[in-house]
Motif scaffolding. Structure first.
Motif, PDB file in Angstrom:
ATOM      1  N   SER A 111       0.819  -1.209   0.000  1.00 44.15           N
ATOM      2  CA  SER A 111       0.000   0.000   0.000  1.00 44.15           C
ATOM      3  C   SER A 111       0.855   1.263   0.000  1.00 44.15           C
ATOM      4  CB  SER A 111      -0.929   0.009   1.214  1.00 44.15           C
ATOM      5  OG  SER A 111      -0.170   0.190   2.401  1.00 44.15           O
ATOM      6  N   ASP A 112       0.247   2.329  -0.493  1.00 41.87           N
ATOM      7  CA  ASP A 112       0.894   3.639  -0.448  1.00 41.87           C
ATOM      8  C   ASP A 112       1.129   4.067   1.002  1.00 41.87           C
ATOM      9  OD1 ASP A 112       0.868   3.796  -3.228  1.00 41.87           O
ATOM     10  OD2 ASP A 112      -0.979   4.985  -3.291  1.00 41.87           O
ATOM     11  N   GLU A 113       0.223   3.669   1.881  1.00 42.62           N
ATOM     12  CA  GLU A 113       0.361   4.012   3.298  1.00 42.62           C
ATOM     13  C   GLU A 113       1.598   3.351   3.904  1.00 42.62           C
ATOM     14  OE1 GLU A 113      -2.606   2.780   2.018  1.00 42.62           O
ATOM     15  OE2 GLU A 113      -3.571   4.738   1.883  1.00 42.62           O
ATOM     16  N   LEU A 114       1.850   2.094   3.529  1.00 43.96           N
ATOM     17  CA  LEU A 114       3.043   1.404   4.034  1.00 43.96           C
ATOM     18  C   LEU A 114       4.303   2.081   3.518  1.00 43.96           C
ATOM     19  CD1 LEU A 114       4.552  -0.835   5.524  1.00 43.96           C
ATOM     20  CD2 LEU A 114       4.188  -2.308   3.517  1.00 43.96           C
ATOM     21  N   ALA A 144       4.673   5.210   2.636  1.00 40.71           N
ATOM     22  CA  ALA A 144       4.814   6.487   3.346  1.00 40.71           C
ATOM     23  C   ALA A 144       5.367   6.263   4.751  1.00 40.71           C
ATOM     24  CB  ALA A 144       3.468   7.208   3.403  1.00 40.71           C
ATOM     25  N   LEU A 145       4.895   5.213   5.411  1.00 39.50           N
ATOM     26  CA  LEU A 145       5.388   4.882   6.750  1.00 39.50           C
ATOM     27  C   LEU A 145       6.867   4.502   6.714  1.00 39.50           C
ATOM     28  CD1 LEU A 145       4.483   4.518   9.719  1.00 39.50           C
ATOM     29  CD2 LEU A 145       3.977   2.140   9.139  1.00 39.50           C
ATOM     30  N   LYS A 201       8.953   7.593   6.216  1.00 38.85           N
ATOM     31  CA  LYS A 201       9.061   8.317   7.493  1.00 38.85           C
ATOM     32  C   LYS A 201      10.053   7.613   8.421  1.00 38.85           C
ATOM     33  CE  LYS A 201       6.125  10.147  11.177  1.00 38.85           C
ATOM     34  NZ  LYS A 201       4.756  10.196  11.706  1.00 38.85           N
ATOM     35  N   ASN A 222       2.705  -4.453   8.985  1.00 36.25           N
ATOM     36  CA  ASN A 222       3.420  -3.177   8.861  1.00 36.25           C
ATOM     37  C   ASN A 222       4.538  -3.059   9.884  1.00 36.25           C
ATOM     38  OD1 ASN A 222       1.723  -2.486   6.792  1.00 36.25           O
ATOM     39  ND2 ASN A 222       0.766  -0.775   7.841  1.00 36.25           N
TER      40      ASN A 222
END
Length: 167
Positions: free
Chosen positions: A17-20, A22-23, A26, A124
């Motif tokens: 995922s894009d969220e992973l 991004a995480l 970071k 994650n």
């Protein structure tokens, strides 16, 4: 240049995922900041157990899958000869870009999923743990003895807690 994450997905068992991503970006920034690394590129590749098994056998001589592999580009050995390049201006720009590459991290998503289940935490969190572990290897950290393992584990947990990836 800032600290940059380049990634690719070479497995088809789980969507990344894009969220992973991004995480993980970071997490890279936090781990880099803690180590005083503010520039460079990290290449991250997601693979399956079969692919990481082949890489582990080829490059480490270990005939089994593993969870994460790291290949540092900035390592040098005491006996290693310095490479001197004679290049034109365009080639010099390309070489400068290459010297910014910290290295490659390869993560088996299959293995990460299984380990996350075994340890009772999210995928994650496990991928984040493996990623920062690989990043520290790129910087020269290792865990060959209890002292170095404790140091590395402390750095990993500190970075993970900064992005909310707690156990």
């Amino acid at each position: 240049m800032a600290l940059k994450l380049e990634w690719s997905n070479e497995q088809d068992k789980l969507a990344i995922s894009d969220e992973l991503i991004a995480l993980l970006d970071k997490l890279l920034q936090k781990a880099g900041e803690a180590e005083g690394v503010t520039e460079g590129e990290v290449a991250l590749t997601f693979v399956d157990d079969e692919n990481i098994h082949e890489l582990n056998r080829t490059y480490r001589g270990i005939d089994r899958p593993t969870d994460v592999l790291s290949f540092a580009m900035q390592e040098s050995l005491d006996d290693e000869l310095e490479i001197v390049y004679e290049v034109d201006a365009d080639e010099a720009d390309q070489l400068d870009a290459m010297t910014d590459v910290l290295g490659d991290i390869i993560i088996s998503v299959e293995r990460a999923q299984q380990q996350g289940e075994d340890y009772g935490h999210s995928l994650n969190r496990e991928i984040g743990f493996l990623f920062v572990h690989g990043f520290l290897h790129l910087l020269g950290y290792d865990h060959q003895d209890e002292v170095s393992e404790a140091e590395m584990m402390g750095k990993q947990e500190a970075a993970l807690s900064q992005v909310g990836l707690l156990r």
